[in-house]
Enzyme design. Sequence first.
Site, mmCIF file in Angstrom:
data_model
loop_
_atom_site.group_PDB
_atom_site.id
_atom_site.type_symbol
_atom_site.label_atom_id
_atom_site.label_comp_id
_atom_site.label_asym_id
_atom_site.label_seq_id
_atom_site.Cartn_x
_atom_site.Cartn_y
_atom_site.Cartn_z
ATOM 1 N N ASP A 1 -3.729 5.311 -6.113
ATOM 2 C CA ASP A 1 -5.125 5.086 -6.510
ATOM 3 C C ASP A 1 -5.325 5.109 -8.028
ATOM 4 O OD1 ASP A 1 -5.998 4.785 -3.912
ATOM 5 O OD2 ASP A 1 -6.798 6.816 -3.710
ATOM 6 N N ASP B 1 -11.905 -2.510 -2.883
ATOM 7 C CA ASP B 1 -11.636 -1.225 -3.526
ATOM 8 C C ASP B 1 -10.666 -1.510 -4.660
ATOM 9 O OD1 ASP B 1 -13.376 0.217 -2.031
ATOM 10 O OD2 ASP B 1 -11.908 1.650 -1.250
ATOM 11 N N GLU C 1 -11.514 -1.186 6.263
ATOM 12 C CA GLU C 1 -10.650 -1.128 5.077
ATOM 13 C C GLU C 1 -9.213 -0.944 5.561
ATOM 14 O OE1 GLU C 1 -11.992 1.532 1.909
ATOM 15 O OE2 GLU C 1 -9.896 1.889 1.385
ATOM 16 N N ASP D 1 -12.016 2.775 -6.335
ATOM 17 C CA ASP D 1 -11.412 3.845 -5.526
ATOM 18 C C ASP D 1 -10.163 4.292 -6.284
ATOM 19 O OD1 ASP D 1 -10.608 5.574 -3.627
ATOM 20 O OD2 ASP D 1 -10.513 4.148 -1.977
ATOM 21 N N HIS E 1 -3.693 -0.473 -0.971
ATOM 22 C CA HIS E 1 -3.358 -0.564 0.455
ATOM 23 C C HIS E 1 -2.580 -1.847 0.738
ATOM 24 C CE1 HIS E 1 -7.008 2.193 1.643
ATOM 25 N NE2 HIS E 1 -6.178 2.762 0.791
ATOM 26 N N ASP F 1 -18.621 13.981 0.653
ATOM 27 C CA ASP F 1 -18.536 13.982 -0.823
ATOM 28 C C ASP F 1 -19.833 14.528 -1.401
ATOM 29 O OD1 ASP F 1 -16.260 12.451 -0.425
ATOM 30 O OD2 ASP F 1 -17.273 10.561 -0.906
ATOM 31 N N GLU G 1 -8.456 -3.101 -0.309
ATOM 32 C CA GLU G 1 -8.040 -2.219 -1.414
ATOM 33 C C GLU G 1 -6.667 -2.665 -1.914
ATOM 34 O OE1 GLU G 1 -8.794 1.961 -1.168
ATOM 35 O OE2 GLU G 1 -6.880 2.457 -2.119
ATOM 36 N N HIS H 1 -18.667 9.145 0.840
ATOM 37 C CA HIS H 1 -18.465 9.684 2.185
ATOM 38 C C HIS H 1 -19.525 10.778 2.352
ATOM 39 C CE1 HIS H 1 -14.295 8.594 0.974
ATOM 40 N NE2 HIS H 1 -14.086 8.323 2.243
ATOM 41 N N ASP I 1 -0.105 6.045 -1.913
ATOM 42 C CA ASP I 1 -1.410 5.585 -2.380
ATOM 43 C C ASP I 1 -1.775 6.340 -3.663
ATOM 44 O OD1 ASP I 1 -3.693 4.108 -2.146
ATOM 45 O OD2 ASP I 1 -4.630 5.378 -0.631
#
Length: 438
Positions: A309, A296, A232, A338, A271, A104, A268, A101, A307
């Site tokens: 991750d 992802d 996404e 991710d 998700h 980031d 993802e 991003h 989430d």
Amino acid sequence: MNTYFPDIPTVKYEGKDSKNPFAFRYYDPERVILGKKMKEHLPFAMAWWHNLCAAGTDMFGRDTADKSFGAEKGTMEHAKAKVDAGFEFMQKLGIEYFCFHDVDLVPEADDINETNRRLDEISDYILEKMNGTNIKCLWGTANMFSNPRFMNGAGSTNSAEVYCFAAAQIKKALELTVKLGGKGYVFWGGREGYETLLNTDVKFEQENIARLMKMAVSYGRSIGFEGDFYIEPKPKEPMKHQYDFDAATAIGFVKQYGLDKDFKMNIEANHATLAGHTFQHELRISAINGMLGSIDANQGDLLLGWDTDEFPSDVYNATMCMYEVIKAGGLTGGFNFDAKNRRASYTTEDMFHGFILGMDTFALGLIKAAKIMEDGRLDEFVKAKYSSFDSEIGRKILSGDATLEELSDYACTMKKAELPGSGRQEYLESIVNSVLFG
Ligand code: XUL
Ligand code: CO
């Protein structure tokens, strides 16, 4: 090349019996499977945000990990240290892609002009680092959910001014993606959604999101971006209702607004399960619409329901994922981890263990999916399941020429329908088990 992780060696494939914690047991980049090298089947990517930024803060406590990389956080020195550490990390693992991003990469300034200047500086630095390595950008994106101005979303905001800031961020992030040779550009609509209909005009918001995406496509193409735009999908979190709920919803959206030539899905795993689907379901829906773009690669915790991750460890799901990917002819994108370490896994060694786990899980998934394809029994079963459509009446239906009256006459002549053939689910599950563990 040995500054930030001096105690970690270059991670190599040592085979399944290796007990070396810094070796791959299944990921053998040069091994050929179904005519392609493993590393070509599995273009892995590092997510800048989790690996180089996130340090374990959660709603109840502060950082546990040190991601300062020897510099003061919030400075350009720190931004550069993250680049250096990130490249050392990727090179030690043989990871050839990264995803980012905008924010980031650099600390966001109060004035967007200064943020953009910092982004120019850091992207020059990243480009320099990329030279002489085989590390590339998989995709870029703009973070349009963290800054408080995006409290009501970016494309879906009620503020025309905020909408312009979203446009400005997308413009810059697209320029960065092109500059770094990115293959894709992602829209994850974190706050593109709503909490209550009492204060929301859904039609207005959705049309505005589509307008923003159209502008992004036209600007991207005008500056030479030839890759795919990705949506996404995610059903909720942070918003209660997110417009890109799942693949079917997002595909319907891009088709409705004429964006389907430029957009594919970035699916993802976590998700998918939040949407009440399996990862495999989301991949299949994308693939049959010609929109399986990128992945992802992570996993959630079904007992938690948010989430999380996590780094993927579930070989069954990875196998089913690779089965879908192989059948779809591969991805235009890649496998972006991710994923983040658990808060209590806070050391630099843990950063490597996370990626080794994820890469080995997908390598195993690939090996096993290829075995399922070679075995052929699942495919044969599915083909046979629909074989009644090879009959005369079946072919007539498939041709699209049949009428309701004709089919009704046929049914009346038959008087009574036979039961369809058994679904044989348990038998098929036992085949998968025998391929996985046999
Ligand atoms: C959030 C998420 C994002 C996107 C990029 O759940 O997955 O990190 O991948 O914005
Ligand atoms: Co994601």
